[in-house]
Design an enzyme around this catalytic site. Structure first.
Site, PDB file in Angstrom:
ATOM      1  N   HIS B  43     -11.412 -43.803  -5.226  1.00  0.00           N
ATOM      2  CA  HIS B  43     -10.870 -45.244  -5.411  1.00  0.00           C
ATOM      3  C   HIS B  43     -10.988 -45.680  -7.317  1.00  0.00           C
ATOM      4  CE1 HIS B  43     -10.605 -49.505  -5.763  1.00  0.00           C
ATOM      5  NE2 HIS B  43     -11.824 -50.004  -6.056  1.00  0.00           N
ATOM      6  N   GLY B  49      -4.750 -50.976 -14.812  1.00  0.00           N
ATOM      7  CA  GLY B  49      -5.038 -52.296 -16.250  1.00  0.00           C
ATOM      8  C   GLY B  49      -4.714 -51.246 -17.409  1.00  0.00           C
ATOM      9  N   HIS B 257     -12.760 -60.253  -9.139  1.00  0.00           N
ATOM     10  CA  HIS B 257     -11.602 -60.153 -10.116  1.00  0.00           C
ATOM     11  C   HIS B 257     -10.958 -61.474  -9.572  1.00  0.00           C
ATOM     12  CE1 HIS B 257      -7.722 -58.667 -11.900  1.00  0.00           C
ATOM     13  NE2 HIS B 257      -8.154 -57.441 -11.826  1.00  0.00           N
ATOM     14  N   ARG B 273      -2.168 -60.176 -16.547  1.00  0.00           N
ATOM     15  CA  ARG B 273      -2.582 -62.047 -17.626  1.00  0.00           C
ATOM     16  C   ARG B 273      -2.566 -61.366 -19.362  1.00  0.00           C
ATOM     17  NH1 ARG B 273      -7.846 -63.178 -15.321  1.00  0.00           N
ATOM     18  NH2 ARG B 273      -7.425 -61.787 -14.072  1.00  0.00           N
TER      19      ARG B 273
END
Lengths: 257, 666
Positions: B43, B49, B257, B273
């Site tokens: 994972h 990001g 999240h 974002r």
């Protein structure tokens, strides 16, 4: 813009009758004495946005708890769930039943050792190939001082490297490869692409002579028959065709020199 | 009885486990990794990001340092973090990025000159410095004062896992893929390894080691809606808990999240974002500035997730057949940016939603994302109560995230903790005092106990169905132990989870050769239920709000009563509730005494020691003067001695070149 209509594109209206899906799944459990490969049929009502991840889990939960398959990220990024879907190797988790139904035939990837049903041992194959090809960055013998500024790299080169580094080792290229069916030790497009990736990386200090030792054989880049199904089926759209052709030319040059 | 011996047994083949094994191996100890899946499929890969490290190469990161990273992390944690551990982390993170660069990670790089970026919804031109050209680039992320998140497009975790996995192969570290540790082997004082099940053959064996490390990641799958991979079921947490000798810390601290795609819960990165994407409601209105005028979309995740749910509760969500959601609009970033820097996001939207994010907004709603709690350890990664047991990464609570983790700090933690705890494990193995005498009778007995547990499930007929129990548990967790928590609902959840736990003790499974997927589900659900009830019970007891733990009936952070870490113990196998104890955080030693985070709720109850410590900190700062930030830091909270020697050095930056100052701290 009317944002309210964008939730799930092309979703059929709620009142529409769901399709009845038919799954033909190759079953075989090598751990079970007397087990022989066979096809088994299951039926399932399709749901909106149903992927093979959702469908297979529902089959296992509601119809057949013994069914074996592999999913990890279920987001198309880990490469665990490659299987033959209607005869074509692809990532099951991001395959929508909408695109492959109503009759869906699922089989494990060929070439790899079968664990059971749709589960194959790609991990063992990939590790073996990585060991054989020494598929890790061979940097300077003296480790860098990591307290100091990192080595610089041109931004465009970093992007190019990432492009080749995006391989998820799913095995689709190997499963679709003509040579891999005939030569058990063929390194596959995944192996060749790895070498191409390190060759492009100035941090790797190996030369073409070194790479020739690794892939300048019929189990390496000269084994490729240019059928290039690998390029067509790669779920990450790696530029396999160009990389194989390029490396073959470079390695051929080494061989003749 | 099949037995495998090694020096260091690493349970979990993600970034932390592999980096730790490399550290141990390089120090001359054999390491063996157990992994549920081929390690490059872990994972860790889903970290999109980026990784926080205060390199300060980009112009918007200028002035960044360990100090700023430290403060951001502590504020993000809502003062729940261990500040010494945060210091260890922020000093090592830049080194980790640089090491990974040398190992082949194709970090995105700074290009000198002008470039267009989107800040606060506006196109802005910024100019990167000539001297930064070619160095590792940083992007903006939530809860940070500087652009600090180093990245590889939006497949950072993938690229890191490739490089670290390759190095593990280069070091010839064996990975036993498709194996699962089902119990730790202990003599009551020391951990000697684990009982391990082969997920191909179904065979049980004993793996024995001087040191055993749990690096199994998070437990997101105890929730119905989660970004976590299907293997993140918290079995590593559970085997530690089940020893009765190791505690789990802060399990009620669960992060949601803001941008899981709706309804599947697959993550789209905070980088959306960070790079300028906006959150919008059913009217196309950008609502975050209404709630968080300072940080807007880039407040910490707990705050943004709550504001989103608050906005949906006001009827401002977009209605759909699966419920309400909001919209993440990245169209303003342009096609080139999306296809190059947010490529995975593009693919996920395309394949799973049929949405083209270049043209249309992405349906999102908060989803369970990160387990701040974990196996309680010392800053070295060793359990304070069970010798020879180590843990690191998401599975551990050492505790650098407190009650809310900042985006980009987890993938940074994976490698940093692997480096630091790896050294501590090597030290442990080097020390002759830790030579082990393995109690073979206990090994045999504990392997037999696991075999007996599985056999009982296989022999029972007409018992509980594992899958039904799991679905029920996941619904309870998502509905009653989610973003907004409240006493009565939590009490109900604890009660229902206890019932499920009792029922899970009579689960039955059809026999089958090999791995037997139903058997796997059965033994896991028993363990997952213990974690679920631990989370719910901890949340019920904690009558305050801190970070991601938000109690509607106790909305204030209450340092006076709750500046402490929850420790959960499972004393007897027959228990249906954990035993909770608490460990106070010492304000008098904090470098950054508790205060307002700079976003979110301004209302909190001070700890009685806080004013005095704040005064003392101000006085110390004045005494030392501001000339040397390292001297100031050392006066406030010395931590250097806690780092392995090789990682004590300062970090060079283009604004802090080594030629201009001494290269090593001490």
């Amino acid at each position: 813009m009317n944002h309210t209509t964008t939730a799930v594109a092309d979703a059929p209206a709620a009142t529409e009758t769901a399709r009845r899906l038919t799954f033909n799944i190759l079953r075989y459990n090598p751990q079970e004495k007397g087990s022989a490969p066979r096809m088994q049929t299951y039926h399932l009502d399709e749901a909106v946005g149903m992927t093979l991840f959702i469908a297979l889990n529902e089959l296992r939960e509601k119809q057949d708890p013994s069914l074996q398959f592999d999913f990890v990220c279920r987001a198309g990024i880990c490469g665990s769930c490659a299987m033959m879907v209607n005869g074509r190797p692809t990532l099951a988790c991001r395959t929508l039943t909408r695109d492959v139904g109503p009759e869906i035939t699922l089989a494990p990837l060929p070439v790899f050792e079968l664990i059971g049903d749709l589960s194959v041992n790609t991990g063992k194959w990939m590790r073996g190939t990585s060991e054989r090809l020494e598929a890790w960055l061979h940097g300077d013998a003296k480790p860098r001082d990591i307290d100091r500024l990192e080595e610089r790299m041109e931004p465009a080169l970093a992007e190019q490297l990432n492009e080749l580094d995006r391989c998820v080792e799913c095995g689709c290229c190997v499963a679709s490869c003509g040579t891999a069916r005939m030569r058990a030790d063929f390194v596959g497009a995944v192996g060749i692409a790895k070498i191409a990736r390190f060759r492009l990386d100035p941090r790797d200090k190996r030369t073409d002579d070194d790479y020739y030792e690794l892939i300048g054989t019929d189990d390496g880049v000269f084994g490729c028959m240019s059928l290039l199904a690998c390029h067509d089926v790669c779920p990450k759209d790696l530029p396999l065709q160009t990389q194989i052709a390029f490396l073959r030319r470079k390695m051929a040059g080494k061989g003749w020199a | 009885m099949k037995v495998v011996y090694t020096d260091v047994l690493v349970i979990g083949g993600g970034l932390t486990g592999m980096r730790m094994a490399i550290a141990a191996k390089r120090r001359g100890h054999d390491a063996l990794i157990l992994s549920l899946v081929p390690p490059k499929r872990s994972h860790s890969k889903a970290a999109q990001g980026g990784m926080q490290a205060s390199l300060g190469n980009v112009i918007k990161g200028q002035g960044d340092s360990e100090d700023v990273h430290f403060e951001d992390t502590v504020r993000g944690s809502d003062w729940g973090a261990d500040q010494e551990v945060v210091r260890m982390f922020v000093n090592t993170a830049p080194k980790a990025v640089r090491e990974l660069a040398a190992w082949g990670v194709p970090w995105s790089r700074v290009k000198k000159g002008d470039r267009q970026v989107v800040i606060n919804g506006q196109q802005v031109t910024i100019t990167e410095r000539d001297e930064a050209h070619g160095l590792v680039a940083q992007r903006d992320f939530g809860g940070t004062k500087k652009w600090r998140t180093c990245y590889v497009s939006d497949c950072t975790g993938h690229a890191m896992l490739q490089a670290v996995g390759d190095q593990a192969i280069a070091e010839s570290i064996p990975v036993h893929e498709r194996t699962e540790a089902l119990a730790l082997i202990t003599d009551g004082e020391r951990c000697h390894g684990a009982v391990v099940r082969d997920l191909v053959t179904g065979e049980l064996s004993a793996y024995l080691a001087k040191a055993t490390a749990i690096t199994t990641g998070g437990a997101g799958r105890i929730y119905r809606v989660t970004t976590n991979a299907v293997i993140c079921e918290g079995i590593g947490h559970a085997i530690a808990l089940e020893t009765g000798h190791a505690a789990l810390g802060n399990m009620e601290a669960v992060q949601f999240h803001p941008t899981g795609i709706f309804p599947a819960g697959i993550l789209v990165t905070e980088g959306c974002r960070g790079d300028g994407g906006l959150l919008k409601d059913v009217d196309g209105h950008r609502f975050m500035p209404d709630y968080e005028p300072e940080k807007k979309e880039l407040a910490s995740r707990d705050v943004v997730s709550r504001r989103m749910e608050e906005h949906i509760a006001k009827g401002k969500g977009v209605k759909s057949r699966w419920g309400d959601h909001l919209l993440l609009d990245i169209t303003l970033l342009g096609e080139h940016h999306i296809r190059h820097n947010l490529r995975e996001v593009f693919e996920i939207c395309h394949y799973f939603l049929g949405v083209d994010p270049v043209k249309d907004p992405i349906p999102v709603r908060p989803a369970q994302h990160y387990t701040m709690g974990g196996v309680r350890t010392k800053p070295t990664g060793e359990s304070p109560t069970l010798k020879g047991l180590f843990s690191a990464g998401e599975a551990a609570c050492w505790d650098m995230h407190g009650f809310n983790r900042l985006g980009g700090n987890s993938v940074a933690e994976t490698v940093v903790a692997g480096m630091l705890v790896g050294e501590a494990i090597a030290d442990y193995c080097d020390d002759r005092a830790n030579d082990a005498t393995i109690p073979m009778a206990a090994v045999r007995e504990q392997l037999g106990a696991v075999a007996g547990r599985l056999d009982a499930m296989l022999q029972r007929r007409g018992g509980e169905e594992p899958q039904a129990l799991k679905v029920a548990m996941q619904s309870i967790m998502t509905d009653k132990v989610g973003i907004f928590r409240e006493g009565a609902k939590l009490a109900q959840a604890v009660d229902e989870l206890q019932q499920l736990l009792k029922r899970s003790r009579s689960v039955s499974v059809a026999p089958g050769a090999g791995p037997n997927p139903e058997l796997v589900a059965a033994y896991r659900v028993q363990m997952m239920l213990k974690l679920a009830v631990t989370v719910a019970y901890g949340a019920l007891q904690r009558t305050e709000s801190r970070g991601a733990h938000f109690r509607q009936d106790f909305p204030r952070r209450n340092d006076a009563e709750w500046l402490k870490r929850t420790l959960a113990w499972w004393k007897s196998p027959d228990d249906t509730l954990p035993t909770l104890t608490y460990e106070a955080l010492d304000v008098r030693k904090m470098e950054l005494p508790p205060g307002w985070r700079g976003y979110g709720n301004k209302d909190y109850v001070d700890h009685p020691d806080t004013p005095a410590r704040a005064e003392e900190v101000a006085r110390l700062r004045e005494q030392v003067g501001s000339a040397d930030r390292f001297a100031v830091q050392a006066a406030l909270m010395p931590y250097q001695h806690m780092l392995p020697e090789r990682y004590r050095g300062r970090n060079e930056r283009i604004d802090e070149l080594f030629d201009a100052q001494p290269t090593k701290a001490a």
